[in-house]
Write an enzyme that holds these catalytic residues in place. Structure first.
Site, PDB file in Angstrom:
ATOM      1  N   CYS A  86       0.787  -1.231   0.000  1.00 29.57           N
ATOM      2  CA  CYS A  86       0.000   0.000   0.000  1.00 29.57           C
ATOM      3  C   CYS A  86       0.824   1.289   0.000  1.00 29.57           C
ATOM      4  O   CYS A  86       1.381   1.653  -1.020  1.00 29.57           O
ATOM      5  CB  CYS A  86      -0.977  -0.057   1.178  1.00 29.57           C
ATOM      6  N   ARG A 122     -12.613   6.293  -1.000  1.00 31.14           N
ATOM      7  CA  ARG A 122     -11.554   5.323  -0.728  1.00 31.14           C
ATOM      8  C   ARG A 122     -11.968   3.933  -1.185  1.00 31.14           C
ATOM      9  O   ARG A 122     -13.154   3.590  -1.144  1.00 31.14           O
ATOM     10  CB  ARG A 122     -11.247   5.266   0.780  1.00 31.14           C
ATOM     11  N   HIS A 186      -3.494  -5.643   2.388  1.00 32.84           N
ATOM     12  CA  HIS A 186      -3.118  -5.819   3.793  1.00 32.84           C
ATOM     13  C   HIS A 186      -3.768  -7.128   4.230  1.00 32.84           C
ATOM     14  O   HIS A 186      -4.335  -7.848   3.446  1.00 32.84           O
ATOM     15  CB  HIS A 186      -3.719  -4.709   4.663  1.00 32.84           C
TER      16      HIS A 186
HETATM   17  N1  GLN Z   1      -2.318   6.746   2.780  1.00 33.88           N
HETATM   18  C1  GLN Z   1      -2.383   5.984   1.580  1.00 33.88           C
HETATM   19  C2  GLN Z   1      -3.760   6.010   0.953  1.00 33.88           C
HETATM   20  O1  GLN Z   1      -4.732   6.281   1.607  1.00 33.88           O
HETATM   21  C3  GLN Z   1      -1.921   4.571   1.842  1.00 33.88           C
HETATM   22  C4  GLN Z   1      -2.857   3.818   2.743  1.00 33.88           C
HETATM   23  C5  GLN Z   1      -2.365   2.468   3.160  1.00 33.88           C
HETATM   24  O2  GLN Z   1      -1.161   2.204   3.282  1.00 33.88           O
HETATM   25  N2  GLN Z   1      -3.319   1.600   3.462  1.00 33.88           N
HETATM   26  O3  GLN Z   1      -3.897   5.732  -0.231  1.00 33.88           O
END
Ligand code: GLN
Length: 238
Positions: A86, A122, A186
């Site tokens: 990520c 998101r 993840h």
């Molecule tokens: N902050 C980054 C995003 O929101 C990465 C998030 C993450 O590592 N899960 O895209």
């Protein structure tokens, strides 16, 4: 790298999986950490791992990461394998536009770049992808939560079966080119995907043993993992 804060959803648990699967096979495993300002020659390692984090954490680490650019390039040239989750994956590309629209420069090793999701949207939820790792066909299961929309990915890790992946609409997830494996998964990634764990072990061993193959890894009892994966795949692919 940056284990003390790039550890969203327990990403550094991935290293525990590698440790166990190596030790069960009598393969020596040494885990080291590299925090901000700590001197390390990353080219001496078999594997570099960088997990995910919130925007604020990515902003905090970027000066240190950029200062290591030449050393990381040397490591990759000398066949150190790189596993990125990520936030870490995003930072190996051109740039990442954070949720507040600030631009974080990446290491720029690759053409891909990461824009922010429209109006704070998101990609969140369980995800399954169909991946081919140097001929090893496998379904990779995980959980994603990212605002970033990663675009212009020339060699994705896999095709999305459930979930979003690199972007809302793209249909593909992650990046894999033989040197780095970057993914939004993840979960952590490796406990749910023993095939990927063994693949990472093999790639890491190849630094010093270029002829090493998957078949050279002693098979391990995977009964629980297999059953758990079966349940997840049935549940999520309905
Ligand atoms: N902050 C980054 C995003 O929101 C990465 C998030 C993450 O590592 N899960 O895209």
């Amino acid at each position: 790298m940056y284990h003390d804060f790039m550890d969203l959803y327990g990403d550094k648990g991935n290293m525990m999986v590698l440790k166990k699967r190596c030790e069960d096979r009598g393969i020596e495993f040494i885990l080291d950490t590299c925090g901000i300002g700590e001197e390390r020659d990353l080219s001496t390692y078999d594997l570099i791992f960088l997990g995910g984090g919130a925007d604020k954490e990515q902003i905090n680490l970027i000066p240190d990461l950029l200062s290591r650019k030449e050393n990381i390039q040397k490591a990759m040239d000398e066949k150190t394998f790189v596993l990125l989750i990520c936030g870490g994956y995003q930072l190996f590309g051109q740039y990442y536009i954070a949720a507040d629209n600030s631009k974080i420069e990446g290491l720029q090793f690759y053409d891909y770049y990461t824009d922010t999701g429209k109006e704070g949207s998101r990609c969140i939820g369980n995800i399954i992808i169909d991946a081919n790792l140097d001929g090893l066909q496998t379904k990779i299961i995980g959980f994603e939560n990212h605002g970033g929309q990663t675009l212009h990915v020339k060699s994705p890790l896999g095709k999305v079966l459930v979930g979003y992946g690199n972007s809302f609409e793209g249909g593909y997830e992650g990046f894999y080119d033989g040197h780095i494996l970057g993914t939004y998964l993840h979960g952590p990634l490796l406990p749910k995907n023993p095939d990927v764990a063994d693949f990472v072990i093999m790639k890491s061993l190849q630094k010093h043993h270029p002829e090493f193959k998957m078949e050279d890894l002693m098979p391990l009892e995977n009964e629980f993992d297999k059953n758990a994966r079966q349940v997840l795949i049935q549940r999520l692919m309905k």
